[in-house]
Design a protein around this motif. Structure first.
Motif, PDB file in Angstrom:
ATOM      1  N   THR A  69       0.835  -1.273   0.104  1.00 40.81           N
ATOM      2  CA  THR A  69       0.021  -0.096  -0.107  1.00 40.81           C
ATOM      3  C   THR A  69       0.724   1.235   0.082  1.00 40.81           C
ATOM      4  O   THR A  69       0.579   2.124  -0.701  1.00 40.81           O
ATOM      5  CB  THR A  69      -0.900   0.183   1.251  1.00 40.81           C
ATOM      6  OG1 THR A  69      -1.867  -1.290   1.151  1.00 40.81           O
ATOM      7  CG2 THR A  69      -1.653   1.295   1.377  1.00 40.81           C
ATOM      8  N   GLY A  70       1.970   1.274   0.888  1.00 38.33           N
ATOM      9  CA  GLY A  70       2.967   2.323   0.886  1.00 38.33           C
ATOM     10  C   GLY A  70       3.295   2.283  -0.411  1.00 38.33           C
ATOM     11  O   GLY A  70       3.493   3.739  -1.103  1.00 38.33           O
ATOM     12  N   GLN A  71       3.884   1.322  -1.158  1.00 35.89           N
ATOM     13  CA  GLN A  71       4.408   1.644  -2.623  1.00 35.89           C
ATOM     14  C   GLN A  71       3.538   2.099  -3.675  1.00 35.89           C
ATOM     15  O   GLN A  71       3.710   2.954  -4.389  1.00 35.89           O
ATOM     16  CB  GLN A  71       4.887   0.304  -2.911  1.00 35.89           C
ATOM     17  CG  GLN A  71       5.601   0.281  -4.365  1.00 35.89           C
ATOM     18  CD  GLN A  71       6.092  -1.197  -4.972  1.00 35.89           C
ATOM     19  OE1 GLN A  71       6.750  -1.768  -4.236  1.00 35.89           O
ATOM     20  NE2 GLN A  71       5.488  -1.666  -6.175  1.00 35.89           N
ATOM     21  N   LEU A  72       2.160   1.565  -3.620  1.00 40.99           N
ATOM     22  CA  LEU A  72       1.063   2.178  -4.453  1.00 40.99           C
ATOM     23  C   LEU A  72       0.809   3.481  -4.272  1.00 40.99           C
ATOM     24  O   LEU A  72       0.600   4.378  -5.005  1.00 40.99           O
ATOM     25  CB  LEU A  72      -0.058   1.290  -4.242  1.00 40.99           C
ATOM     26  CG  LEU A  72       0.075  -0.171  -4.915  1.00 40.99           C
ATOM     27  CD1 LEU A  72      -1.299  -1.122  -4.274  1.00 40.99           C
ATOM     28  CD2 LEU A  72       0.064  -0.022  -6.456  1.00 40.99           C
ATOM     29  N   GLN A  73       0.888   4.154  -2.879  1.00 44.83           N
ATOM     30  CA  GLN A  73       0.480   5.507  -2.936  1.00 44.83           C
ATOM     31  C   GLN A  73       1.549   6.374  -2.997  1.00 44.83           C
ATOM     32  O   GLN A  73       1.368   7.356  -3.751  1.00 44.83           O
ATOM     33  CB  GLN A  73       0.318   5.516  -1.210  1.00 44.83           C
ATOM     34  CG  GLN A  73      -1.033   4.891  -0.623  1.00 44.83           C
ATOM     35  CD  GLN A  73      -0.971   4.851   0.972  1.00 44.83           C
ATOM     36  OE1 GLN A  73      -0.101   5.050   1.643  1.00 44.83           O
ATOM     37  NE2 GLN A  73      -2.211   4.749   1.456  1.00 44.83           N
ATOM     38  N   THR A 126      11.531   7.284  -9.409  1.00 37.74           N
ATOM     39  CA  THR A 126      11.182   7.526  -8.050  1.00 37.74           C
ATOM     40  C   THR A 126      11.559   5.985  -7.430  1.00 37.74           C
ATOM     41  O   THR A 126      11.311   5.011  -7.976  1.00 37.74           O
ATOM     42  CB  THR A 126       9.771   7.923  -7.679  1.00 37.74           C
ATOM     43  OG1 THR A 126       9.751   9.025  -8.226  1.00 37.74           O
ATOM     44  CG2 THR A 126       9.350   7.565  -6.096  1.00 37.74           C
ATOM     45  N   SER A 127      11.881   5.744  -6.461  1.00 40.79           N
ATOM     46  CA  SER A 127      12.371   4.545  -5.480  1.00 40.79           C
ATOM     47  C   SER A 127      11.418   4.912  -4.213  1.00 40.79           C
ATOM     48  O   SER A 127      11.293   5.622  -3.638  1.00 40.79           O
ATOM     49  CB  SER A 127      13.656   4.320  -5.184  1.00 40.79           C
ATOM     50  OG  SER A 127      14.474   5.348  -4.403  1.00 40.79           O
ATOM     51  N   TYR A 128      11.115   3.348  -3.838  1.00 41.41           N
ATOM     52  CA  TYR A 128      10.433   3.284  -2.442  1.00 41.41           C
ATOM     53  C   TYR A 128      10.963   2.284  -1.838  1.00 41.41           C
ATOM     54  O   TYR A 128      11.244   1.193  -2.206  1.00 41.41           O
ATOM     55  CB  TYR A 128       8.948   2.899  -2.663  1.00 41.41           C
ATOM     56  CG  TYR A 128       8.056   2.654  -1.452  1.00 41.41           C
ATOM     57  CD1 TYR A 128       7.773   3.628  -0.477  1.00 41.41           C
ATOM     58  CD2 TYR A 128       7.781   1.383  -1.298  1.00 41.41           C
ATOM     59  CE1 TYR A 128       7.236   3.495   0.581  1.00 41.41           C
ATOM     60  CE2 TYR A 128       7.050   1.174   0.138  1.00 41.41           C
ATOM     61  CZ  TYR A 128       6.809   2.250   1.000  1.00 41.41           C
ATOM     62  OH  TYR A 128       6.032   1.942   1.938  1.00 41.41           O
ATOM     63  N   GLN A 129      11.770   2.443  -0.591  1.00 41.70           N
ATOM     64  CA  GLN A 129      12.459   1.529   0.126  1.00 41.70           C
ATOM     65  C   GLN A 129      13.526   0.873  -0.489  1.00 41.70           C
ATOM     66  O   GLN A 129      13.692  -0.396  -0.473  1.00 41.70           O
ATOM     67  CB  GLN A 129      11.584   0.574   0.770  1.00 41.70           C
ATOM     68  CG  GLN A 129      10.393   1.179   1.941  1.00 41.70           C
ATOM     69  CD  GLN A 129       9.750   0.039   2.920  1.00 41.70           C
ATOM     70  OE1 GLN A 129       9.906  -1.151   2.337  1.00 41.70           O
ATOM     71  NE2 GLN A 129       9.162   0.562   3.595  1.00 41.70           N
ATOM     72  N   GLY A 130      14.126   1.795  -1.369  1.00 43.66           N
ATOM     73  CA  GLY A 130      15.357   1.264  -2.138  1.00 43.66           C
ATOM     74  C   GLY A 130      15.087   0.496  -3.250  1.00 43.66           C
ATOM     75  O   GLY A 130      16.087  -0.149  -4.110  1.00 43.66           O
ATOM     76  N   GLN A 131      13.765   0.364  -4.047  1.00 48.58           N
ATOM     77  CA  GLN A 131      13.459  -0.226  -4.883  1.00 48.58           C
ATOM     78  C   GLN A 131      12.777   0.762  -6.013  1.00 48.58           C
ATOM     79  O   GLN A 131      11.742   1.669  -5.621  1.00 48.58           O
ATOM     80  CB  GLN A 131      12.628  -1.545  -4.862  1.00 48.58           C
ATOM     81  CG  GLN A 131      13.180  -2.482  -3.854  1.00 48.58           C
ATOM     82  CD  GLN A 131      12.272  -3.709  -3.804  1.00 48.58           C
ATOM     83  OE1 GLN A 131      11.053  -3.737  -3.795  1.00 48.58           O
ATOM     84  NE2 GLN A 131      12.860  -4.782  -3.824  1.00 48.58           N
TER      85      GLN A 131
END
Length: 303
Positions: A69-73, A126-131
């Protein structure tokens, strides 16, 4: 009077059982748990293991939904920013195309749109938690890079087209990403970077080929609409993940309640059983004491 030794042994055995029962019942009252070992109730213990396994699976899924959910947001927010940047670029291009701008202003618009290209590329990377969230399955690879060796410049995609899914406990598959090539390149006609780079080149000299610039502006408008469509996919995924997470949370609550009911001691019943066991122990102790007294009395008379 002759005391039957086997009768005394039986009484002592009954007393031991009563004491063991009291210990078990006291432990149940203290812990609130009715089953402390498999041997007490194998069926209930087996059911408890199944319930615990399901609860653990649901807990693992809940943790996964929090992550995705965090990644999608982040993806949704990023695409919202992209839409804002593209809207600004269309506004600038429209100004340059109206025929009222001098060469200096047209070049300035070219520079501003070039800055938008950089900003959109940064958003696309953009990356999220290193990905990287727009690299498809290549989450450790920076998805986009622009080469300015030609005019217009060329932006290339270095990820892949893999789509990741989250599988819910009931087997539903929820899409978790949209590959960057689909969002930002869109098969050529819907290419965000293709249209932006073309507009930068259209205005870089300070003179405007109106027909070409209008065509490239229209292409950017088409690309903007295409990005908005991809954003809808992300929004739908957020809704699906949220619904699945809520369903699992509710199921987990029910499972936890069932597990508690299965293992929880009935305080009233256990208290009654404990009282009866204590009464039984007292009675047995009295009988044994009387028999020992009679036995000693008889033995003294035989002295």
């Amino acid at each position: 009077m002759r005391v039957d030794p086997s009768y005394v042994t039986t009484l002592v055995g009954s007393l031991d059982q009563a004491q063991a029962s009291q210990q078990q019942l006291t432990a149940e009252l203290s812990s609130g748990v009715s089953i402390t070992s498999l041997s007490q109730n194998p069926v209930a213990s087996g059911e408890n293991v199944l319930l615990l396994n399901q609860i653990q699976q649901d807990d693992s899924f809940t943790q996964s939904t929090n992550l995705v959910t965090g990644q999608l947001q982040v993806a949704d927010s990023t695409l919202g920013s992209v839409v804002s940047q593209l809207t600004q670029a269309i506004s600038l291009a429209t100004q340059a195309n109206n025929g009222t701008q001098n060469a200096s202003n047209v070049k300035s618009i070219s520079n501003q749109i070039s800055g938008i290209v950089d900003e959109v590329q940064s958003l696309a990377n953009t990356s999220y938690q290193g990905q990287y969230i727009f690299s498809g399955g290549q989450t450790s690879t920076t998805p986009f890079a622009t080469s300015n060796g030609s005019s217009p410049a060329v932006t290339t995609y270095n990820g892949d087209t893999d789509i990741n899914y989250l599988v819910t406990p009931n087997g539903q598959k929820i899409q978790l990403n949209v590959p960057g090539s689909q969002i930002f390149l869109g098969g050529g006609a819907n290419s965000v970077f293709g249209a932006l780079n073309a507009l930068v080149a259209d205005y870089s000299s300070g003179t405007v080929d109106t027909a070409q610039a209008v065509s490239d502006t229209a292409a950017l408008s088409t690309a903007l609409g295409y990005v908005s469509q991809q954003r809808v996919t992300i929004d739908n995924s957020i809704s699906q993940v949220t619904a699945a997470g809520d369903a699992v949370t509710n199921a987990q609550t029910q499972l936890t309640g069932a597990q508690s009911s299965l293992m929880q001691a009935d305080v009233g019943q256990v208290s009654t059983q404990l009282s009866l066991s204590e009464t039984q122990q007292t009675a047995l102790e009295d009988v044994i004491a009387q028999m020992e007294s009679q036995s000693n009395s008889l033995f003294s008379k035989l002295q």
